[in-house]
Design a protein around this motif. Structure first.
Motif, PDB file in Angstrom:
ATOM      1  N   THR A 169       0.832  -1.210   0.000  1.00 37.43           N
ATOM      2  CA  THR A 169       0.000   0.000   0.000  1.00 37.43           C
ATOM      3  C   THR A 169       0.867   1.261   0.000  1.00 37.43           C
ATOM      4  N   GLN A 170       2.009   1.195   0.687  1.00 38.92           N
ATOM      5  CA  GLN A 170       2.920   2.345   0.706  1.00 38.92           C
ATOM      6  C   GLN A 170       3.556   2.555  -0.665  1.00 38.92           C
ATOM      7  N   VAL A 171       3.920   1.451  -1.327  1.00 37.71           N
ATOM      8  CA  VAL A 171       4.493   1.553  -2.668  1.00 37.71           C
ATOM      9  C   VAL A 171       3.485   2.178  -3.624  1.00 37.71           C
ATOM     10  N   LEU A 172       2.235   1.729  -3.501  1.00 37.72           N
ATOM     11  CA  LEU A 172       1.187   2.262  -4.378  1.00 37.72           C
ATOM     12  C   LEU A 172       0.939   3.746  -4.111  1.00 37.72           C
ATOM     13  N   GLY A 173       0.808   4.118  -2.826  1.00 37.66           N
ATOM     14  CA  GLY A 173       0.440   5.482  -2.481  1.00 37.66           C
ATOM     15  C   GLY A 173       1.572   6.493  -2.568  1.00 37.66           C
ATOM     16  N   GLN A 174       2.817   6.047  -2.318  1.00 38.09           N
ATOM     17  CA  GLN A 174       3.931   6.989  -2.242  1.00 38.09           C
ATOM     18  C   GLN A 174       4.882   6.927  -3.433  1.00 38.09           C
ATOM     19  N   VAL A 175       4.779   5.874  -4.240  1.00 37.72           N
ATOM     20  CA  VAL A 175       5.676   5.748  -5.396  1.00 37.72           C
ATOM     21  C   VAL A 175       4.890   5.710  -6.704  1.00 37.72           C
ATOM     22  N   THR A 176       3.983   4.742  -6.823  1.00 42.82           N
ATOM     23  CA  THR A 176       3.293   4.534  -8.101  1.00 42.82           C
ATOM     24  C   THR A 176       2.326   5.676  -8.432  1.00 42.82           C
ATOM     25  N   ILE A 177       1.436   5.998  -7.484  1.00 38.96           N
ATOM     26  CA  ILE A 177       0.431   7.030  -7.746  1.00 38.96           C
ATOM     27  C   ILE A 177       1.061   8.381  -8.083  1.00 38.96           C
ATOM     28  N   PRO A 178       2.062   8.869  -7.320  1.00 37.88           N
ATOM     29  CA  PRO A 178       2.693  10.142  -7.709  1.00 37.88           C
ATOM     30  C   PRO A 178       3.318  10.109  -9.094  1.00 37.88           C
ATOM     31  N   ALA A 179       3.853   8.941  -9.492  1.00 32.87           N
ATOM     32  CA  ALA A 179       4.505   8.847 -10.799  1.00 32.87           C
ATOM     33  C   ALA A 179       3.504   8.899 -11.946  1.00 32.87           C
ATOM     34  N   ILE A 180       2.286   8.407 -11.707  1.00 33.38           N
ATOM     35  CA  ILE A 180       1.291   8.356 -12.789  1.00 33.38           C
ATOM     36  C   ILE A 180       0.214   9.428 -12.632  1.00 33.38           C
ATOM     37  N   THR A 181       0.403  10.357 -11.706  1.00 30.54           N
ATOM     38  CA  THR A 181      -0.605  11.407 -11.471  1.00 30.54           C
ATOM     39  C   THR A 181      -0.962  12.193 -12.731  1.00 30.54           C
ATOM     40  N   PRO A 182       0.013  12.596 -13.582  1.00 32.90           N
ATOM     41  CA  PRO A 182      -0.374  13.307 -14.818  1.00 32.90           C
ATOM     42  C   PRO A 182      -1.344  12.503 -15.683  1.00 32.90           C
ATOM     43  N   GLY A 183      -1.136  11.192 -15.772  1.00 36.51           N
ATOM     44  CA  GLY A 183      -2.040  10.356 -16.546  1.00 36.51           C
ATOM     45  C   GLY A 183      -3.417  10.265 -15.913  1.00 36.51           C
ATOM     46  N   ILE A 184      -3.456  10.207 -14.580  1.00 36.52           N
ATOM     47  CA  ILE A 184      -4.736  10.151 -13.869  1.00 36.52           C
ATOM     48  C   ILE A 184      -5.516  11.442 -14.085  1.00 36.52           C
ATOM     49  N   VAL A 185      -4.821  12.574 -13.963  1.00 36.47           N
ATOM     50  CA  VAL A 185      -5.477  13.879 -14.172  1.00 36.47           C
ATOM     51  C   VAL A 185      -5.986  14.004 -15.611  1.00 36.47           C
ATOM     52  N   ALA A 186      -5.147  13.589 -16.566  1.00 36.50           N
ATOM     53  CA  ALA A 186      -5.560  13.637 -17.973  1.00 36.50           C
ATOM     54  C   ALA A 186      -6.775  12.742 -18.220  1.00 36.50           C
ATOM     55  N   GLY A 187      -6.775  11.561 -17.605  1.00 36.65           N
ATOM     56  CA  GLY A 187      -7.906  10.652 -17.751  1.00 36.65           C
ATOM     57  C   GLY A 187      -9.182  11.230 -17.171  1.00 36.65           C
ATOM     58  N   PHE A 188      -9.051  11.898 -16.016  1.00 40.95           N
ATOM     59  CA  PHE A 188     -10.226  12.513 -15.384  1.00 40.95           C
ATOM     60  C   PHE A 188     -10.838  13.575 -16.293  1.00 40.95           C
ATOM     61  N   PHE A 189     -10.000  14.458 -16.832  1.00 41.43           N
ATOM     62  CA  PHE A 189     -10.529  15.544 -17.658  1.00 41.43           C
ATOM     63  C   PHE A 189     -11.040  15.039 -19.009  1.00 41.43           C
ATOM     64  N   MET A 190     -10.423  13.996 -19.542  1.00 43.65           N
ATOM     65  CA  MET A 190     -10.956  13.403 -20.769  1.00 43.65           C
ATOM     66  C   MET A 190     -12.326  12.780 -20.518  1.00 43.65           C
ATOM     67  N   ALA A 191     -12.452  12.067 -19.391  1.00 43.78           N
ATOM     68  CA  ALA A 191     -13.741  11.469 -19.035  1.00 43.78           C
ATOM     69  C   ALA A 191     -14.785  12.555 -18.800  1.00 43.78           C
ATOM     70  N   LEU A 192     -14.377  13.651 -18.155  1.00 46.81           N
ATOM     71  CA  LEU A 192     -15.291  14.770 -17.918  1.00 46.81           C
ATOM     72  C   LEU A 192     -15.782  15.362 -19.236  1.00 46.81           C
ATOM     73  N   THR A 193     -14.873  15.523 -20.187  1.00 51.96           N
ATOM     74  CA  THR A 193     -15.236  16.079 -21.489  1.00 51.96           C
ATOM     75  C   THR A 193     -16.204  15.161 -22.231  1.00 51.96           C
ATOM     76  N   TYR A 194     -15.902  13.865 -22.233  1.00 46.72           N
ATOM     77  CA  TYR A 194     -16.778  12.910 -22.911  1.00 46.72           C
ATOM     78  C   TYR A 194     -18.162  12.883 -22.281  1.00 46.72           C
ATOM     79  N   SER A 195     -18.225  12.956 -20.960  1.00 47.49           N
ATOM     80  CA  SER A 195     -19.511  12.917 -20.280  1.00 47.49           C
ATOM     81  C   SER A 195     -20.343  14.160 -20.596  1.00 47.49           C
ATOM     82  N   LEU A 196     -19.712  15.327 -20.543  1.00 52.49           N
ATOM     83  CA  LEU A 196     -20.431  16.567 -20.850  1.00 52.49           C
ATOM     84  C   LEU A 196     -20.930  16.595 -22.290  1.00 52.49           C
TER      85      LEU A 196
END
Length: 267
Positions: A169-196
């Motif tokens: 859980t520490q590896v996921l929260g402190q290493v993996t998630i911070p490294a892929i945050t730009p992709g997560i943010v991009a995915g959120f806004f793409m999903a938001l655009t498609y939904s709207l």
């Protein structure tokens, strides 16, 4: 090459923005149609403010988009992590193919499939069915945004964290998630655009007095588009423009703040 590129970009931007500017221009028309400009007026913006039904639909559309994007981002990120950890190439390819089915399938087919599913299980068509449908077609978008970030991530970071005794859980929260945050943010806004923006799928699964902005505009367009819709479109375009400009300046500011750190590392 540059001589060819500049006129090409100008033509492309004109094709993209002229219809929007034309629509915005007629939102200030004192007349009632787009057949002639009768004078400058804000009356359609006043009519828009008094149209409580349309204002409610805008807020309901925003709520559905935000909720569906948030849920799709969580599920899609977990899905991308699961696919990334599959080592067998055939299995990973099959999972990616299944993920891409909703992306390549026509919206009409997807909407009809959801309608059959919901009616089979006797779901009451409305907010919940629209939300579930939007989550479903947004998940593959998030997966495709997050997965490349996982593939680009340095695997030594995870190994180093594990060697130092970090729990999964520490590896996921402190290493993996911070490294892929730009992709997560991009995915959120793409999903938001498609939904709207979605109309076809929502048209099939909405009901019980609940509707979204795209469906409402379509319903009104069949009776003749009111310039009230032009006013609403102008406000949405302005809001989107402000967000885009703000994001640009925030990104520039972050780059300026990181520049001294990079120079020190180089030295």
């Amino acid at each position: 090459m540059k001589k060819i590129r500049t006129p090409y970009l100008i033509v492309m931007f004109l094709i993209l923005y002229l219809p929007i500017l034309y629509l915005v221009f007629y939102s200030f028309n004192a007349g009632t149609t787009m057949k002639g400009f009768a004078g400058f007026s804000f009356k359609h913006y006043g009519e828009l403010w008094q149209d409580t039904r349309l204002i409610d639909i805008v807020f309901e559309t925003g709520i559905v988009a935000l909720l569906s994007s948030l849920l799709a981002t969580i599920i899609g990120t977990l899905g991308a992590l699961a696919i990334f950890r599959v080592h067998r190439r055939a299995v990973k390819g099959a999972l990616l193919s299944l993920n891409n089915v909703l992306l390549v399938s026509p919206d009409v087919i997807i909407g009809a499939a959801f309608l059959i599913l919901f009616t089979t299980f006797k779901f009451s068509l409305g907010f919940v069915t629209v939300l579930l449908a939007h989550v479903a077609f947004s998940i593959p978008i998030v997966v495709l945004m997050v997965l490349p970030r996982l593939q680009e991530m340095n695997p030594d970071l995870v190994l180093a964290a594990q060697d130092l005794g970090a729990r999964p859980t520490q590896v996921l929260g402190q290493v993996t998630i911070p490294a892929i945050t730009p992709g997560i943010v991009a995915g959120f806004f793409m999903a938001l655009t498609y939904s709207l923006d979605d109309f076809a799928v929502t048209f099939f699964v909405t009901g019980n007095g609940f509707t979204t902005l795209a469906v409402e505009i379509y319903s009104r367009a069949r009776q003749g588009v009111s310039l009230e819709i032009n006013a609403l479109s102008a406000l949405i375009f302005l809001f989107s423009l402000v967000i885009a400009v703000a994001y640009y300046f925030i990104n520039r500011l972050n780059q300026r703040q990181k520049a001294p750190e990079l120079r020190e590392k180089v030295k």
